[in-house]
Design a protein around this motif. Structure first.
Motif, PDB file in Angstrom:
ATOM      1  N   PHE A   1       0.864  -1.189   0.000  1.00  0.00           N
ATOM      2  CA  PHE A   1       0.000   0.000   0.000  1.00  0.00           C
ATOM      3  C   PHE A   1       0.897   1.235   0.000  1.00  0.00           C
ATOM      4  O   PHE A   1       1.915   1.287   0.706  1.00  0.00           O
ATOM      5  N   PRO A   2       0.560   2.290  -0.771  1.00  0.00           N
ATOM      6  CA  PRO A   2       1.419   3.480  -0.882  1.00  0.00           C
ATOM      7  C   PRO A   2       1.293   4.401   0.331  1.00  0.00           C
ATOM      8  O   PRO A   2       0.721   5.502   0.257  1.00  0.00           O
ATOM      9  N   ARG A   3       1.812   3.962   1.447  1.00  0.00           N
ATOM     10  CA  ARG A   3       1.767   4.775   2.658  1.00  0.00           C
ATOM     11  C   ARG A   3       2.521   6.087   2.443  1.00  0.00           C
ATOM     12  O   ARG A   3       3.534   6.131   1.768  1.00  0.00           O
ATOM     13  N   GLU A   4       2.016   7.135   3.042  1.00  0.00           N
ATOM     14  CA  GLU A   4       2.632   8.460   2.982  1.00  0.00           C
ATOM     15  C   GLU A   4       2.753   8.990   1.555  1.00  0.00           C
ATOM     16  O   GLU A   4       3.616   9.809   1.252  1.00  0.00           O
ATOM     17  N   ALA A   5       1.866   8.529   0.666  1.00  0.00           N
ATOM     18  CA  ALA A   5       1.935   8.987  -0.725  1.00  0.00           C
ATOM     19  C   ALA A   5       1.389  10.400  -0.892  1.00  0.00           C
ATOM     20  O   ALA A   5       1.714  11.084  -1.856  1.00  0.00           O
ATOM     21  N   GLY A   6       0.552  10.828   0.051  1.00  0.00           N
ATOM     22  CA  GLY A   6      -0.052  12.151  -0.084  1.00  0.00           C
ATOM     23  C   GLY A   6      -1.252  12.139  -1.006  1.00  0.00           C
ATOM     24  O   GLY A   6      -1.632  11.112  -1.577  1.00  0.00           O
ATOM     25  N   ALA A   7      -1.870  13.312  -1.159  1.00  0.00           N
ATOM     26  CA  ALA A   7      -3.092  13.420  -1.955  1.00  0.00           C
ATOM     27  C   ALA A   7      -2.816  13.134  -3.425  1.00  0.00           C
ATOM     28  O   ALA A   7      -1.768  13.509  -3.962  1.00  0.00           O
TER      29      ALA A   7
END
Length: 440
Positions: free
Chosen positions: A250-256
């Protein structure tokens, strides 16, 4: 019909009956597994499905689009002795047919028939497993359909969610969403044949049959199975684990994130996603579905009633039964484009309030009742027993335990259990806001 005789029938090596669930299990001499269950949910209907191999876990990363190509051409490609048109003519007036699918962790081949036509259904399925045709017209048909498919992917916000957003939430993994058109066009029938040959010939296989099987017909059913599936060469005795292929991030800390689609219609999708967990703990997975129901209820109050101008707000959790430690909790709302930012703030706020303050007993009851009713109704269908219990139940025996565990489960869920899940998974720093916006 060229597939009425596959040679010498196989035999049964092992058998057992699971009395409380009414399931008969067999292991044939060629290591094909068979699961049978008699039901009275639908008169004169028999559901049948073979699960074999490992599906997308076996998909080669250097051939994106191969799974979709295989899905699209395998059945229309016909058989070695008959084209798809020939099969339709030869089986006219009979209740038989096959669907082929490449799933995350298996290939499936199955259909719906009746007791009288079950032997022919088994012949048809065995023919596809042992002598697929791979005729070139199946690929040509798919190529003619690509304009419509890729137009949907470019112009429909729901298709963008299924395609680009699902792949983004899986860290860009090529097995999620749809391939680029040029990648799909580059795939060939020969590549599909090379990919499927081994798994069709010898991959681990379970055959599950459920429906209107009269007590006196079970022996006849097994005789038909032995004369078809039982004649195949020996199969693998276990499914491969594919430990590396089960890793998805999962792309954690990917932002909006913002994804565009082509449209002049002022309609956007505002969503927020949180990482959760896989399906290895079925009780956690069910409680997460309750949390999704609670979240949906709060969305209806906060968004539709307070803000208005929202389309079908809902939330749900999806825990993978294939990819280790991978699950996604999503809240989605269809909105006017200029309100998407405000809606996302509200969704994150709902998640934060659930994580910090939790729910009360009334909310729990309101959330559980519709889920409980829906599940109880679903469990009285052949589809439930085939797809949620029998399928793969010899290699994944926990599926039998899951079927047993519904008794009293919903009454055992507590407010504290749901609050613990909310506190663990719905923290604002874990949230990834995603918009699908109309563009030129």
């Amino acid at each position: 019909w060229a597939y009425a005789d596959f040679g010498r029938p196989g035999s049964i090596d092992k058998s057992r009956t699971i009395e409380d669930l009414g399931i008969d299990q067999y292991v044939l001499s060629n290591r094909v597994r068979v699961n049978l269950k008699k039901t009275d949910y639908e008169a004169n209907k028999v559901y049948i499905k073979a699960s074999f191999g490992s599906g997308k876990l076996e998909a080669p990363a250097d051939k994106p689009g191969l799974s979709l190509m295989a899905n699209a051409i395998f059945v229309p490609g016909g058989l070695g002795q008959h084209s798809a048109d020939d099969i339709q003519k030869l089986t006219a007036g009979r209740t038989v047919g096959v669907d082929f699918s490449v799933q995350d962790n298996e290939f499936t081949l199955g259909g719906i028939t009746n007791p009288e036509d079950l032997p022919l259904q088994l012949q048809l399925m065995t023919a596809y497993l042992t002598d697929p045709g791979y005729r070139p017209e199946a690929r040509r048909l798919l190529m003619r359909q690509l304009d419509g498919l890729y137009s949907q992917l470019a112009h429909n916000p729901s298709a963008v969610l299924q395609n680009e957003v699902s792949r983004f939430l899986a860290g860009g993994d090529f097995r999620f969403g749809y391939p680029a058109r040029e990648d799909l066009e580059a795939r060939t029938t020969d590549e599909v044949r090379e990919w499927l040959d081994q798994v069709l010939e010898s991959g681990y296989l379970e055959l599950s049959i459920v429906g209107d099987l009269k007590d006196e017909s079970r022996e006849a059913v097994m005789q038909a199975v032995l004369a078809t599936f039982g004649t195949m060469p020996g199969r693998d005795d276990e499914r491969p684990q594919h430990a590396e292929a089960r890793k998805v991030e999962f792309p954690r800390e990917a932002g909006a994130q913002v994804f565009d689609y082509e449209s002049d219609i002022p309609r956007a999708m505002a969503t927020v996603a949180w990482p959760t967990a896989d399906q290895s703990d079925i009780f956690r997975t069910r409680r997460l579905s309750v949390l999704g129901s609670v979240f949906s209820d709060r969305m209806r109050v906060r968004i539709r009633e307070e803000i208005g101008e929202a389309y079908s707000p809902y939330a749900y959790n999806s825990s993978s039964d294939t990819y280790k430690d991978y699950g996604v909790f999503m809240a989605l709302v269809g909105v006017e484009p200029d309100k998407a930012d405000l809606i996302q703030e509200k969704l994150i706020e709902i998640g934060r309030n659930l994580a910090l303050e939790g729910i009360d007993e009334d909310e729990l009851v309101r959330a559980i009742e519709p889920i409980k009713s829906e599940i109880e109704e679903y469990r009285r269908t052949n589809g439930y027993w085939l797809n949620s219990v029998l399928l793969r139940c010899q290699t994944d025996p926990e599926r039998l335990e899951w079927a047993r565990s519904f008794e009293g489960f919903w009454e055992s869920i507590t407010v504290n259990q749901i609050n613990e899940l909310a506190a663990r998974y719905l923290q604002p720093e874990e949230a990834v806001p995603i918009q699908v916006q109309p563009g030129s």
